[in-house]
Design an enzyme around this catalytic site. Structure first.
Site, PDB file in Angstrom:
ATOM      1  N   THR A  71      15.934 -38.322  -3.231  1.00 37.91           N
ATOM      2  CA  THR A  71      15.498 -39.587  -3.795  1.00 37.91           C
ATOM      3  C   THR A  71      15.708 -39.451  -5.297  1.00 37.91           C
ATOM      4  O   THR A  71      16.171 -38.416  -5.751  1.00 37.91           O
ATOM      5  CB  THR A  71      14.031 -39.786  -3.403  1.00 37.91           C
ATOM      6  N   GLY A 105      11.589 -35.928  -3.304  1.00 38.24           N
ATOM      7  CA  GLY A 105      11.091 -34.759  -2.570  1.00 38.24           C
ATOM      8  C   GLY A 105      10.387 -35.080  -1.274  1.00 38.24           C
ATOM      9  O   GLY A 105       9.661 -34.241  -0.748  1.00 38.24           O
ATOM     10  N   ASP A 165      12.074 -42.805   8.347  1.00 36.29           N
ATOM     11  CA  ASP A 165      10.719 -42.708   7.792  1.00 36.29           C
ATOM     12  C   ASP A 165       9.669 -43.370   8.684  1.00 36.29           C
ATOM     13  O   ASP A 165       8.469 -43.230   8.449  1.00 36.29           O
ATOM     14  CB  ASP A 165      10.662 -43.312   6.384  1.00 36.29           C
TER      15      ASP A 165
HETATM   16  O1  DON Z   1      10.279 -42.921   1.080  1.00 37.33           O
HETATM   17  C1  DON Z   1      10.163 -41.727   1.273  1.00 37.33           C
HETATM   18  O2  DON Z   1       9.106 -41.135   1.222  1.00 37.33           O
HETATM   19  C2  DON Z   1      11.389 -40.923   1.585  1.00 37.33           C
HETATM   20  N1  DON Z   1      12.414 -41.743   2.137  1.00 37.33           N
HETATM   21  C3  DON Z   1      11.820 -40.263   0.344  1.00 37.33           C
HETATM   22  C4  DON Z   1      12.958 -39.354   0.631  1.00 37.33           C
HETATM   23  C5  DON Z   1      13.115 -38.322  -0.353  1.00 37.33           C
HETATM   24  O3  DON Z   1      12.395 -38.179  -1.303  1.00 37.33           O
HETATM   25  C6  DON Z   1      14.232 -37.429  -0.012  1.00 37.33           C
HETATM   26  N2  DON Z   1      14.549 -36.609  -1.034  1.00 37.33           N
HETATM   27  N3  DON Z   1      14.089 -36.367  -1.985  1.00 37.33           N
END
Ligand code: DON
Length: 583
Positions: free
Chosen positions: A395, A487, A437
């Site tokens: 992210t 993360g 998710d």
């Molecule tokens: O929204 C979320 O919590 C996840 N899709 C975030 C994904 C993520 O942080 C992946 N890498 N860092």
């Protein structure tokens, strides 16, 4: 630190500019309102990690994007304008996570004192159903929820940036999109990390795309190579000229729907047309004399941040000291309890009733942490049921503070590295794999042995629960600190630790960002510690009975702190290509 591929400056030669002039005259004209190739050289950039600025500051995952943000501020744009331009730029220069095919959250503090949140989280397509990721034996199939067309939620980024600009932007929209358009059309030189990451994703890109894409070339990528994205440039031009409709209607929408039909995805023209970014009330609370402003559901981040900070505050953690066995244990136990609540209760507030006031009730949180026993772990099986999937660092977060005192803290994502790996044919941008998710099968262990709850079950148009935690801390109603990180599940614990490190332990901004972090997410009952975590602390926790697992980087935290009115510190995480910029 100087970019080690300055040599490729020569590639950005007069030939490129000649071609740009002949074939892209309209772009060249508009490029007058863009710094790319003028004050910002996409072939020679450095990675400033720690800076001091006096007027405005931008920190993001890529130096070119941070530089674009500072340019916007210098043109008279406010923090919202800059955050918009940075996100468009990241969609070009940081394709692993920067995006127009994903979604996120923007926490905004306005100089007039108002706080607000733009929720541009992706949502499930209208044809989604709770069983869509189950195989014939009823088991979740993460291949389907993580890769290819079925894993894609209806993207929210462009709607979010558009709504933020309409409500709070100052400069012309075109000026905010143009730098990204130039970077995509003319190219930029990639870093060693980006080259490695594109090479790692190569076989997935080839598996999930039958047409050639900009991210795959005949030979392996290396630092200093040029990445040009002509189809993305065309898409950005449509967004530049038509705003939100340049994405959710017309040619871009058609190309998305055609790609969905070709690869058996679900997103329809109707899903795109009905998508709306939602302005929401932030979660706000007081801590140590500061006002914390953070993200509400459908992210779990804000609720959990308030829970964890409240729980530790029943103890004299500041006296116990930074990285002491006792303070670390208390933070682990607060994390454990909060993650258990998350699994049970949190989801999209427009679909499920979340007992927010109970979850945030001080008496409840006091009871919840009251069985904390120094030197003795509370076994997770004694808390409650539910698990969270492991996620990596793909992210991305950005912080912007302007000279008037407007502040933006935004996290947005494709979910995994390069999202679903699927590029919209003819439009040149990656789509998210955010459907993962959701809890693919609430209450039952998935392929990773992890469970979720019905609160986060799949339903048409529902937004999947997130961990993204963009946060702003106010002092005397003025922005004091902005932070956030990628993360996955570790986002919330990283933001929690960054705040405690600064507000309780008084670490320097540099150390709060870069010192090793730890993470407990209730289940599995393990404390993950980042490489570099002190051995003595690991041993102390092990002696108490904690199971410790070492892992690679936890998060990539960005931070801005305003010490006095004209003394702003920006810190980009040393774990990545992150960079601070300011003036
Ligand atoms: O929204 C979320 O919590 C996840 N899709 C975030 C994904 C993520 O942080 C992946 N890498 N860092």
């Amino acid at each position: 630190m100087k970019c080690d591929h300055v040599f490729c400056r020569k590639k950005f030669s007069s030939t490129v500019w000649y071609c740009a002039f002949i074939f892209c005259l309209p772009v060249a004209v508009l490029a007058q309102s863009s710094p790319i190739g003028k004050t910002i050289d996409p072939y020679a950039y450095i990675f400033p990690k720690d800076i001091v600025a006096t007027h405005g500051c931008v920190v993001s995952a890529h130096p070119l994007a941070s530089a674009v943000g500072t340019w916007v501020l210098q043109q008279g744009g406010n923090a919202v304008d800059a955050a918009i331009a940075v996100q468009f730029a990241l969609a070009v220069v940081y394709p692993a996570a920067g995006n127009i095919g994903g979604g996120g959250f923007m926490v905004i503090h306005l100089a007039n004192g108002r706080n607000t949140v733009i929720d541009y989280r992706e949502e499930a397509p209208g044809l989604a159903n709770p069983n869509m990721f189950l195989d014939s034996t009823g088991r979740p199939n993460p291949r389907l929820s993580l890769y290819g067309a079925l894993s894609v939620g209806t993207p929210g980024t462009v709607a979010g940036l558009w709504e933020a600009w309409k409500a709070y932007g100052k400069l012309p929209w075109k000026m905010l999109v143009q730098p990204a358009t130039d970077l995509a059309a003319h190219g930029f030189c990639i870093s060693a990390q980006e080259a490695q990451s594109l090479n790692d994703a190569r076989s997935d890109f080839l598996s999930y795309n039958t047409q050639p894409i900009a991210f795959v070339k005949a030979t392996r990528w290396k630092a200093g190579d040029t990445l040009i994205q002509p189809e993305l440039a065309q898409t950005l031009m449509r967004i530049r000229d038509k705003g939100k409709d340049g994405f959710y209607a017309g040619e871009t929408a058609n190309l998305i729907v055609q790609t969905m039909q070709k690869y058996h995805g679900l997103i329809s023209a109707k899903d795109l047309a009905r998508y709306r970014a939602i302005e929401r009330q932030p979660i706000e609370f007081n801590y140590n004399g500061y006002r914390i402003v953070t993200v509400p559901p459908p992210s779990a981040g804000g609720v959990m941040l308030q829970q964890m900070l409240t729980m530790i505050h029943f103890y004299p953690i500041d006296q116990w000291g930074y990285a002491s066995p006792l303070s670390t244990q208390l933070m682990i136990e607060a994390e454990r309890r909060s993650y258990a609540d998350r699994a049970q209760y949190l989801g999209d507030p427009d679909f499920v009733r979340i007992p927010i006031s109970q979850l945030l009730d001080t008496n409840y949180l006091h009871r919840r942490i009251s069985d904390f026993t120094p030197a003795h772990p509370t076994p997770s099986q004694d808390i409650q049921a539910g698990r969270f999937p492991y996620e990596s660092e793909e992210t991305t977060h950005l912080c912007v503070l302007d000279s008037a005192g407007n502040a933006v803290s935004a996290t947005y994502t494709l979910n995994n590295l390069y999202g679903s790996k699927l590029v919209v044919e003819g439009a040149g941008f990656l789509l998210n794999d955010e459907m993962d998710d959701f809890s693919a099968k609430p209450g039952t262990a998935n392929l990773y042995g992890l469970t979720g709850s019905t609160a986060n079950a799949i339903a048409p148009y529902k937004r999947m629960l997130s961990s993204m935690t963009p946060t702003i801390v106010l002092q005397d109603q003025q922005p004091y600190l902005l932070t956030g990180t990628p993360g996955g599940a570790t986002i919330i614990t990283s933001v929690f630790q960054t705040l405690v490190d600064i507000l309780d332990f008084h670490l320097s901004p540099h150390d709060a960002v870069n010192n090793p972090k730890f993470h407990h997410q209730w289940l599995p009952d393990v404390v993950y510690v980042e490489k570099g975590f002190p051995d003595s602390l690991t041993q102390a926790l092990q002696q108490m009975g904690y199971q410790i697992e070492k892992r690679e980087a936890i998060g990539r935290t960005e931070l801005i702190i305003r010490k006095r009115k004209n003394y702003i510190i920006g810190v980009g995480d040393h774990r990545g290509d992150d960079a601070a910029s300011g003036y």
